[in-house]
Design an enzyme around this catalytic site. Structure first.
Site, mmCIF file in Angstrom:
data_model
loop_
_atom_site.group_PDB
_atom_site.id
_atom_site.type_symbol
_atom_site.label_atom_id
_atom_site.label_comp_id
_atom_site.label_asym_id
_atom_site.label_seq_id
_atom_site.Cartn_x
_atom_site.Cartn_y
_atom_site.Cartn_z
ATOM 1 N N GLU A 299 5.642 16.382 10.080
ATOM 2 C CA GLU A 299 4.801 15.583 10.979
ATOM 3 C C GLU A 299 5.379 14.193 11.250
ATOM 4 O OE1 GLU A 299 2.081 18.505 8.837
ATOM 5 O OE2 GLU A 299 3.647 17.077 8.243
ATOM 6 N N HIS B 203 21.764 -9.339 -0.403
ATOM 7 C CA HIS B 203 20.956 -8.480 0.469
ATOM 8 C C HIS B 203 20.003 -9.261 1.358
ATOM 9 C CE1 HIS B 203 18.503 -5.072 1.801
ATOM 10 N NE2 HIS B 203 17.463 -5.846 1.528
ATOM 11 N N HIS C 19 -8.908 18.745 4.434
ATOM 12 C CA HIS C 19 -8.538 18.999 5.825
ATOM 13 C C HIS C 19 -9.588 18.492 6.810
ATOM 14 C CE1 HIS C 19 -5.395 21.309 4.012
ATOM 15 N NE2 HIS C 19 -4.975 21.811 5.165
ATOM 16 N N HIS D 45 18.861 -11.307 6.173
ATOM 17 C CA HIS D 45 19.653 -10.359 5.390
ATOM 18 C C HIS D 45 21.111 -10.419 5.835
ATOM 19 C CE1 HIS D 45 15.492 -8.957 5.326
ATOM 20 N NE2 HIS D 45 15.758 -8.371 4.173
#
Length: 658
Positions: free
Chosen positions: A406, A259, A468, A28
């Site tokens: 999280e 890129h 859950h 890149h």
């Protein structure tokens, strides 16, 4: 007309980047060429570093979150004089065995602070680094800890959801020594940014509590002014550096074609002409090398002054201990005393409660432990009387309210660990390791001691239902190399697993803990029985007929089944297997001594069968889950899915033939 020195220094980065990518036939070039000017200003005028001492504790940290542009950092390390970053390493960019991997890798390349490549991770790591700096500053003062964390991030980093979690946390904590330089080039792989995103990033950062500055990323004076302003702020700062991707490339600059692919020989020749760089590939003129060595000499002088302060500092010994990752003296004796008390009390409690009680002992004796939770402290039990809350007004605390973030929590913990001086652990529900997984994987790649307390580890969570209930999660975490997954069976095993996680310095650990109460199974505290990953918890009476292997909350079911089978004349050995990773490190003789050689085996775990066949064989019986859970009280769910003592007894009778 001769180019200004600053411009020639930046062009050296452009030349090395495009030539290395061309030689590798992949890579890149666009980002390093576009950010060369801003990076030159940062490294030559602001960054505090010493190439002769890459691990200097009070160096500024530089993180390339946009890790695909790795030739930017490799060029900078080479030009500033890091000995290991030779020109041969630059020539061997992206080749097997080199230290110039396609994305920067911590531990392989001196000067690389963290492994980046998965976009956004570096931003969240940077939050951890900056938080560690503020915390260590509160502990040891400006004389020993006073440095900045700089992050270069691209549009892709800012699109990742992780970035919002991270910048929200940083803004809330007012981490003023965190400075992010955004490579605002308006290009992604598929084309202009506006094909997929129209976010006003400056307003976004301001709304998240950051200071913001915009500048021309190709004007050294304006970049320097922006950095000076950022260093005076009482908030973290985002500098929007307006740049052209592939700057210097006449035909590909400013387009997505710059890129992620080599520019090609013809375009490289045009770049050389455009930037007035008449030198052949991988050749840097002496005057440019001379200018690039100056910031390192300035850093060496600062390093010497810092070492003089350290030598005379009252807390020098403790600071060096903490930065080395050495645990405080006396902690094991305190833990041993606690385990002896467990052997006497034999408490019946959930292993999440056992973990919380163990942590009270550990955090009282281990001053580097920094705790936290993703808005689940009441469930995870990670906060103790020894871990007051960290706030923007009190960085000396030891508990982080990560909020419902999280992923950022896991990534920030990686930054905390990488910075040094902090031993991070935090908690959430085991099912939400799905949100943490990319950062857990990177901790494993980087061999970082990061501890994840994951509670509510099975269908034992009950009425919350299958969303859950982590059915496949323990198995999937075990499949990740260099992650130690601990699933303890009672309070004693929980304390032992914590001891092992703390002593494991070369990778992350996950403690899978129950919501539901469990009986005490062990009254022996003399030896850490979990240290080898698995052991015979209870041998059968006489010659064994069958082996019952279980983990966590199912071990007590195996023990109950053993007693009933004994009444029927069937001798069953009960094996507790709290950590497969440690068990598989043992020699074959030990493994055979625990599992038996040819005896029938039954595995019991409230999860999927995946992975168990290596212990029980494809024909072995498995008592666990073969589908997602359901909404019902936890005890009813164990019965519903047949994870019961009756099922174990029936299976044993079947395989033994009695």
């Amino acid at each position: 007309m001769a180019l200004p020195n600053q411009q020639k220094m930046a062009n050296a980065i452009r030349a090395l980047s495009m030539d290395a990518v061309q030689a590798a036939k992949s890579g890149h070039p666009g980002m390093p060429m576009g950010m060369a000017d801003a990076a030159t200003v940062l490294f030559s005028k602001f960054l505090k570093f010493d190439p002769s001492d890459p691990e200097w504790a009070d160096r500024d940290r530089f993180i390339l979150s946009a890790g695909h542009g790795s030739m930017l950092i490799y060029s900078l390390l080479h030009l500033t004089g890091y000995k290991s970053m030779t020109m041969d390493q630059i020539r061997n960019f992206r080749q097997l065995g080199s230290i110039t991997a396609g994305h920067p890798e911590y531990g392989h390349t001196p000067g690389v602070e963290t492994t980046t490549g998965p976009l956004g991770q570096g931003i969240a790591n940077g939050v951890g680094f900056a938080l560690a700096e503020r915390h260590m500053n509160a502990r040891y003062g400006d004389e020993l800890v006073d440095h900045y964390t700089y992050v270069i991030a691209g549009d892709g980093c800012l699109m990742e959801g992780l970035s919002q979690e991270a910048i929200g946390l940083a803004g809330h904590l007012k981490l003023k020594k965190l400075i992010l330089l955004w490579d605002d080039n308006n290009i992604s792989i598929d084309g202009p940014i506006d094909i997929s995103d129209s976010t006003d990033q400056i307003k976004r950062f301001k709304a998240s509590g950051w200071n913001t500055v915009a500048c021309d990323g190709h004007d050294p004076a304006k970049v320097a002014a922006a950095l000076r302003k950022a260093r005076k702020s009482d908030k973290p700062t985002m500098i929007a550096c307006k740049t052209t991707i592939g700057k210097g490339s006449p035909n590909k600059g400013g387009t997505s074609s710059a890129h992620g692919a080599p520019l090609g020989p013809d375009e490289i020749a045009l770049v050389r002409e455009a930037i007035d760089w008449p030198y052949p590939p991988f050749e840097i003129p002496d005057d440019v090398y001379k200018d690039w060595k100056k910031p390192g000499r300035r850093g060496r002088k600062a390093n010497r002054a810092w070492k003089a302060r350290l030598k005379d500092h009252d807390l020098a010994d403790d600071f060096e201990r903490a930065m080395a990752g050495t645990l405080n003296e006396g902690w094991k004796e305190a833990l041993d005393a606690y385990k002896a008390q467990l052997a006497t009390d034999m408490p019946k409690q959930a292993t999440r409660v056992s973990s919380g009680n163990t942590l009270k002992v550990l955090t009282n004796n281990l001053t580097d432990m920094m705790s936290g939770s993703a808005d689940l402290e009441g469930s995870n039990k990670t906060k103790t009387p020894s871990t007051p809350v960290i706030t923007a007004d009190n960085y000396g605390g030891r508990y982080v309210n990560y909020g419902i973030r999280e992923h950022a929590m896991a990534a920030a913990m990686n930054g905390l660990a990488l910075h040094g001086g902090v031993l991070p652990y935090s908690g959430t529900f085991l099912v939400f390791t799905d949100y943490c997984r990319p950062s857990i994987r990177l901790a494993a790649l980087m061999n970082q001691r990061v501890i994840h307390v994951m509670t509510h580890d099975s269908i034992g969570v009950g009425e919350d239902g299958p969303t859950h209930q982590p059915i496949e999660h323990v198995s999937s975490l075990r499949a990740m190399p260099n992650v130690a997954v601990f699933r303890p069976a009672d309070a004693m095993e929980t304390a032992e697993c914590w001891e092992l996680a703390l002593e494991r310095t070369d990778g992350p650990s996950v403690l899978a803990l129950t919501r539901q109460g469990l009986p005490a199974l062990r009254d022996d505290a003399d030896k850490n029985m979990c240290a080898r990953g698995g052991y015979v918890m209870s041998p059968g009476k006489g010659a064994d007929d069958v082996i019952l292997i279980a983990t966590g909350s199912e071990v007590h079911l195996a023990m109950e089944a053993q007693a009933r089978l004994d009444e029927q004349g069937i001798s069953a050995r009960v094996v507790s297997l709290p950590c497969w990773e440690l068990f598989e490190q043992q020699d074959d003789n030990y493994i055979r001594s625990v599992l038996g050689k040819d005896l029938p085996k039954i595995a019991i775990e409230a999860g999927v069968r995946h992975g168990w066949d290596k212990y029980i064989g494809r024909s072995g019986q498995f008592i666990g889950m073969d589908s997602f859970g359901a909404s019902a009280p936890g005890g009813d769910l164990f019965k519903h899915f047949g994870i019961t003592t009756d099922a174990i007894v029936a299976a044993a009778q079947s395989v033994v033939g009695k």
